[in-house]
Design a protein around this motif. Structure first.
Motif, PDB file in Angstrom:
ATOM      1  N   ASP A 193      -0.594  -9.343   1.172  1.00  0.00           N
ATOM      2  CA  ASP A 193      -0.937  -8.903  -0.175  1.00  0.00           C
ATOM      3  C   ASP A 193       0.307  -8.622  -1.018  1.00  0.00           C
ATOM      4  OD1 ASP A 193      -3.616  -7.978  -1.589  1.00  0.00           O
ATOM      5  OD2 ASP A 193      -1.996  -6.642  -2.237  1.00  0.00           O
ATOM      6  N   SER A 195       0.816  -6.325  -2.929  1.00  0.00           N
ATOM      7  CA  SER A 195       1.099  -4.888  -3.015  1.00  0.00           C
ATOM      8  C   SER A 195       2.068  -4.405  -1.940  1.00  0.00           C
ATOM      9  CB  SER A 195      -0.198  -4.078  -2.917  1.00  0.00           C
ATOM     10  OG  SER A 195      -0.806  -4.275  -1.645  1.00  0.00           O
ATOM     11  N   TYR A 196       2.349  -5.251  -0.943  1.00  0.00           N
ATOM     12  CA  TYR A 196       3.290  -4.841   0.106  1.00  0.00           C
ATOM     13  C   TYR A 196       4.653  -4.525  -0.507  1.00  0.00           C
ATOM     14  CZ  TYR A 196       6.917  -5.331   3.618  1.00  0.00           C
ATOM     15  OH  TYR A 196       8.041  -5.125   4.389  1.00  0.00           O
ATOM     16  N   LYS A 201       8.235   0.111   3.885  1.00  0.00           N
ATOM     17  CA  LYS A 201       8.304  -0.197   5.318  1.00  0.00           C
ATOM     18  C   LYS A 201       8.978  -1.554   5.491  1.00  0.00           C
ATOM     19  CE  LYS A 201       3.367  -1.342   5.073  1.00  0.00           C
ATOM     20  NZ  LYS A 201       2.025  -1.058   5.625  1.00  0.00           N
ATOM     21  N   ASP A 205       2.239  -4.948   7.877  1.00  0.00           N
ATOM     22  CA  ASP A 205       1.414  -4.752   9.061  1.00  0.00           C
ATOM     23  C   ASP A 205      -0.014  -5.161   8.726  1.00  0.00           C
ATOM     24  OD1 ASP A 205       0.290  -2.575   7.661  1.00  0.00           O
ATOM     25  OD2 ASP A 205       1.681  -1.163   8.597  1.00  0.00           O
ATOM     26  N   LEU A 206      -0.960  -4.869   9.603  1.00  0.00           N
ATOM     27  CA  LEU A 206      -2.334  -5.326   9.398  1.00  0.00           C
ATOM     28  C   LEU A 206      -2.929  -4.807   8.090  1.00  0.00           C
ATOM     29  CD1 LEU A 206      -3.802  -4.989  13.007  1.00  0.00           C
ATOM     30  CD2 LEU A 206      -3.195  -7.100  11.809  1.00  0.00           C
ATOM     31  N   ALA A 207      -2.475  -3.644   7.649  1.00  0.00           N
ATOM     32  CA  ALA A 207      -2.997  -3.079   6.407  1.00  0.00           C
ATOM     33  C   ALA A 207      -2.598  -3.901   5.187  1.00  0.00           C
ATOM     34  CB  ALA A 207      -2.515  -1.642   6.246  1.00  0.00           C
ATOM     35  N   ASP A 208      -1.591  -4.766   5.346  1.00  0.00           N
ATOM     36  CA  ASP A 208      -1.088  -5.551   4.214  1.00  0.00           C
ATOM     37  C   ASP A 208      -1.622  -6.984   4.192  1.00  0.00           C
ATOM     38  OD1 ASP A 208       0.797  -3.514   3.187  1.00  0.00           O
ATOM     39  OD2 ASP A 208       1.774  -3.835   5.131  1.00  0.00           O
ATOM     40  N   ARG A 210      -3.692 -10.029   3.329  1.00  0.00           N
ATOM     41  CA  ARG A 210      -4.534 -10.362   2.174  1.00  0.00           C
ATOM     42  C   ARG A 210      -5.880 -10.868   2.667  1.00  0.00           C
ATOM     43  NH1 ARG A 210      -5.539 -15.136  -0.665  1.00  0.00           N
ATOM     44  NH2 ARG A 210      -6.279 -14.764  -2.796  1.00  0.00           N
ATOM     45  N   ASP A 216     -12.734  -8.751  10.537  1.00  0.00           N
ATOM     46  CA  ASP A 216     -12.383  -7.717  11.498  1.00  0.00           C
ATOM     47  C   ASP A 216     -11.061  -8.111  12.151  1.00  0.00           C
ATOM     48  OD1 ASP A 216     -12.160  -5.878  13.506  1.00  0.00           O
ATOM     49  OD2 ASP A 216     -14.008  -6.446  14.552  1.00  0.00           O
ATOM     50  N   SER A 218      -9.367  -6.675  14.322  1.00  0.00           N
ATOM     51  CA  SER A 218      -9.258  -6.378  15.754  1.00  0.00           C
ATOM     52  C   SER A 218      -9.595  -7.597  16.613  1.00  0.00           C
ATOM     53  CB  SER A 218     -10.166  -5.202  16.136  1.00  0.00           C
ATOM     54  OG  SER A 218     -11.535  -5.564  16.069  1.00  0.00           O
ATOM     55  N   SER A 223      -0.267  -9.358  16.794  1.00  0.00           N
ATOM     56  CA  SER A 223       0.148  -9.671  15.429  1.00  0.00           C
ATOM     57  C   SER A 223       1.662  -9.740  15.385  1.00  0.00           C
ATOM     58  CB  SER A 223      -0.364  -8.616  14.437  1.00  0.00           C
ATOM     59  OG  SER A 223       0.174  -7.333  14.751  1.00  0.00           O
TER      60      SER A 223
END
Length: 241
Positions: A193, A195-196, A201, A205-208, A210, A216, A218, A223
């Motif tokens: 994304d 927004s990273y 950081k 990571d997985l939160a970034d 897109r 899911d 998981s 990764s």
């Protein structure tokens, strides 16, 4: 022992030596290896491969794994995917690259840039840029793939770009089951994304990741995220059944 030149340059020297002195390429490679302080080319290649990030990453992947490989544009995610294929081919394993982005000439050029000698690996590499690429198509093309084959999909977010394709979640679940059944390693190149923020950081990571459509994360066993020459590898804490 540090090599005097990148390994693909050493291969070019060996090919030139083979032509100049009319000796088999294998003997020319061994002579170049001797000049570098190794008893054989195979030993040189093994030692050199073990020291590269892509070789270390491949060593962490087991048959049946799904790897999410993410980075912002220009930070080497496609090249890392191709490097994983090259490392697999060095070990005698097959590599398959599915893409909706690149032509065959683009891919061969990038493979050679990362040390993939197509004269040596032609029988181990497959390339597919069909507009029909989705999970069902990929599984059909890999129906006879051997265990240990490394498959790179470029890229995750394009799998359901057509409305006629199943949801991304459905496709990744199907490919996970298929990878486990066939013993394949499947690498999904992924967008990150906008927004990273690298100031917050050093690596995404997985939160970034897109995700224009639900998925899911998981489902991925491991990764790998890249940024400015850094590589961050993580193993999933939980695996879905």
């Amino acid at each position: 022992m540090k090599l005097s030149a990148p390994i693909h340059h050493l291969k070019r020297r060996a090919r030139a030596l083979s032509r100049k002195e009319a000796v088999p390429l294998s003997k020319a490679l061994d002579r170049i290896a001797a000049q570098e302080g190794y008893s054989s080319w195979s030993l040189l290649a093994t030692r050199a491969a073990a020291a590269t990030p892509s070789a270390k990453l491949l060593a962490q992947l087991t048959p049946g794994d799904l790897l999410l490989l993410g980075a912002r544009p220009g930070h080497g995610k496609t090249l890392m995917g191709l490097k994983l294929i090259v490392e697999a081919m060095k070990l005698g394993r097959r590599g398959v690259f599915f893409t909706l982005e690149y032509s065959a000439a683009d891919v061969v050029s990038r493979l050679e840039a990362v040390g993939g000698d197509m004269a040596m690996f032609t029988d181990l590499f497959d390339f597919d840029s069909s507009d029909a690429i989705n999970a069902d198509y990929i599984m059909e093309q890999l129906a006879s793939a051997q265990q240990g084959t490394v498959v790179v999909i470029d890229y995750l977010q394009l799998l359901d770009h057509r409305r006629s394709n199943p949801d991304l979640l459905v496709q990744v679940r199907a490919l996970k089951a298929f990878a486990r059944d066939k013993g394949l390693v499947i690498v999904f190149i992924s967008q990150i994304d906008r927004s990273y923020d690298a100031n917050t950081k050093p690596c995404p990571d997985l939160a970034d990741v897109r995700l224009p459509n639900p998925l899911d994360l998981s489902l991925f066993d491991k990764s790998c995220f890249l940024n400015d020459g850094r590589m961050q590898v993580e193993t999933a804490n939980q695996h879905p059944p």
